[in-house]
Design a protein around this motif. Structure first.
Motif, PDB file in Angstrom:
ATOM      1  N   ASP A 117       1.166   4.023  -3.028  1.00 59.88           N
ATOM      2  CA  ASP A 117       0.632   5.369  -2.818  1.00 59.88           C
ATOM      3  C   ASP A 117       1.693   6.446  -2.675  1.00 59.88           C
ATOM      4  N   LYS A 158      -2.614  11.235  -2.043  1.00 57.68           N
ATOM      5  CA  LYS A 158      -3.092   9.884  -1.762  1.00 57.68           C
ATOM      6  C   LYS A 158      -2.339   9.284  -0.584  1.00 57.68           C
ATOM      7  N   MET A 159      -1.029   9.608  -0.504  1.00 57.78           N
ATOM      8  CA  MET A 159      -0.224   9.106   0.606  1.00 57.78           C
ATOM      9  C   MET A 159      -0.725   9.675   1.925  1.00 57.78           C
ATOM     10  N   LYS A 207       0.838  -1.209   0.000  1.00 62.01           N
ATOM     11  CA  LYS A 207       0.000   0.000   0.000  1.00 62.01           C
ATOM     12  C   LYS A 207       0.867   1.252   0.000  1.00 62.01           C
ATOM     13  N   THR A 233      -3.802   7.746   2.829  1.00 66.21           N
ATOM     14  CA  THR A 233      -3.409   6.414   3.312  1.00 66.21           C
ATOM     15  C   THR A 233      -2.845   6.499   4.728  1.00 66.21           C
TER      16      THR A 233
END
Length: 259
Positions: free
Chosen positions: A153, A159-160, A149, A163
């Motif tokens: 990402d 997006k990171m 993941k 996450t």
């Protein structure tokens, strides 16, 4: 205290991760305004800088110095390094740990610190079998699951951050740190014990390239995803955690992973 009872919002996590992603940077050189001052005429006034990415991972960058920066004997412009790698600045050689110890006492200490060593075992735990590593092995499930993941990402900072918010929101105690105005350091200690979550600030940072982030993820994964017995440390590589759990013990050192 659970997160549901501490009323921590998604925005609070996002803001915290954004704040933590400002990685510590230590300038190195002969001039007195550097955070790490080395009084050596062969070292440039602003020779290099050290970026701390995790408790054990750093990036060393040469700042167009006259006599160069070398890692393990090879001249570099910029490179990911470990705390024990040999760093040569002109003709002065140090490990990263030795460079950090040269920070002037009035300067701030590194913001990311290694977790404190575990406290001595309680008397009631002394009867625990010497090769019982069930708790440590269970923790490795997070390492295995988080690795793909984070790797996926890290190419997209927004997006990171999302996450990272999900990862942090799953950790018991983070809500308490936030709701009481706790400092970043206790949170990083919590993160460091939860798989690869300690890398979230680094992967959200704008100081590193995608290739550097991927290299750090791979390095930390290889270091953590091993037999938890310190005298063995057999690397698991790409082996699935579930299959290792079915194996129940290490065939090399006989450490017990699952009872």
């Amino acid at each position: 205290m659970s997160l549901s009872s501490s009323f921590v919002t998604g925005d609070q996590f996002t803001n915290l991760i954004d704040e933590l992603s400002q990685l510590p940077i230590y300038s190195i050189g002969r001039k007195a305004d550097n955070k790490i001052v080395i009084a050596n005429v062969k070292i440039s006034g602003q020779h290099a800088r050290l970026i701390q990415c995790s408790p054990t991972s750093f990036v060393i960058e040469d700042l167009d110095s006259k006599n160069g920066t070398f890692v393990n004997g090879v001249r570099i412009t910029r490179k990911v390094v470990d705390a024990t790698d040999s760093i040569r600045l002109a003709d002065a050689e140090y490990t990263v740990d030795q460079l950090l110890k040269r920070i002037r006492t009035e300067q701030e200490k590194p913001a990311i610190s290694p977790p404190k060593p575990p406290k001595p075992a309680d008397e009631t735990l002394k009867s625990k079998p010497e090769l019982d590593f069930t708790a440590q092995f269970a923790d490795l499930q997070q390492v295995y699951e988080q690795y793909p993941k984070l790797r996926r990402d890290c190419r997209n900072r927004e997006k990171m951050i999302r996450t990272g918010s999900v990862i942090l929101s799953s950790l018991v105690g983070v809500g308490a740190v936030l709701s009481t105005g706790g400092t970043a350091l206790p949170l990083l200690h919590i993160m460091s014990s939860a798989g690869l979550s300690v890398l979230v600030p680094t992967l959200c940072s704008t100081l590193l390239s995608t290739d550097e982030k991927l290299e750090i993820i791979d390095k930390e994964y290889r270091e953590k995803y091993r037999c938890p017995n310190a005298t063995c440390r057999d690397p698991f590589g790409t082996r699935e955690w579930e299959l290792l759990a079915q194996q129940k013990s290490c065939r090399r050192c006989q450490a017990v992973w699952v009872n």
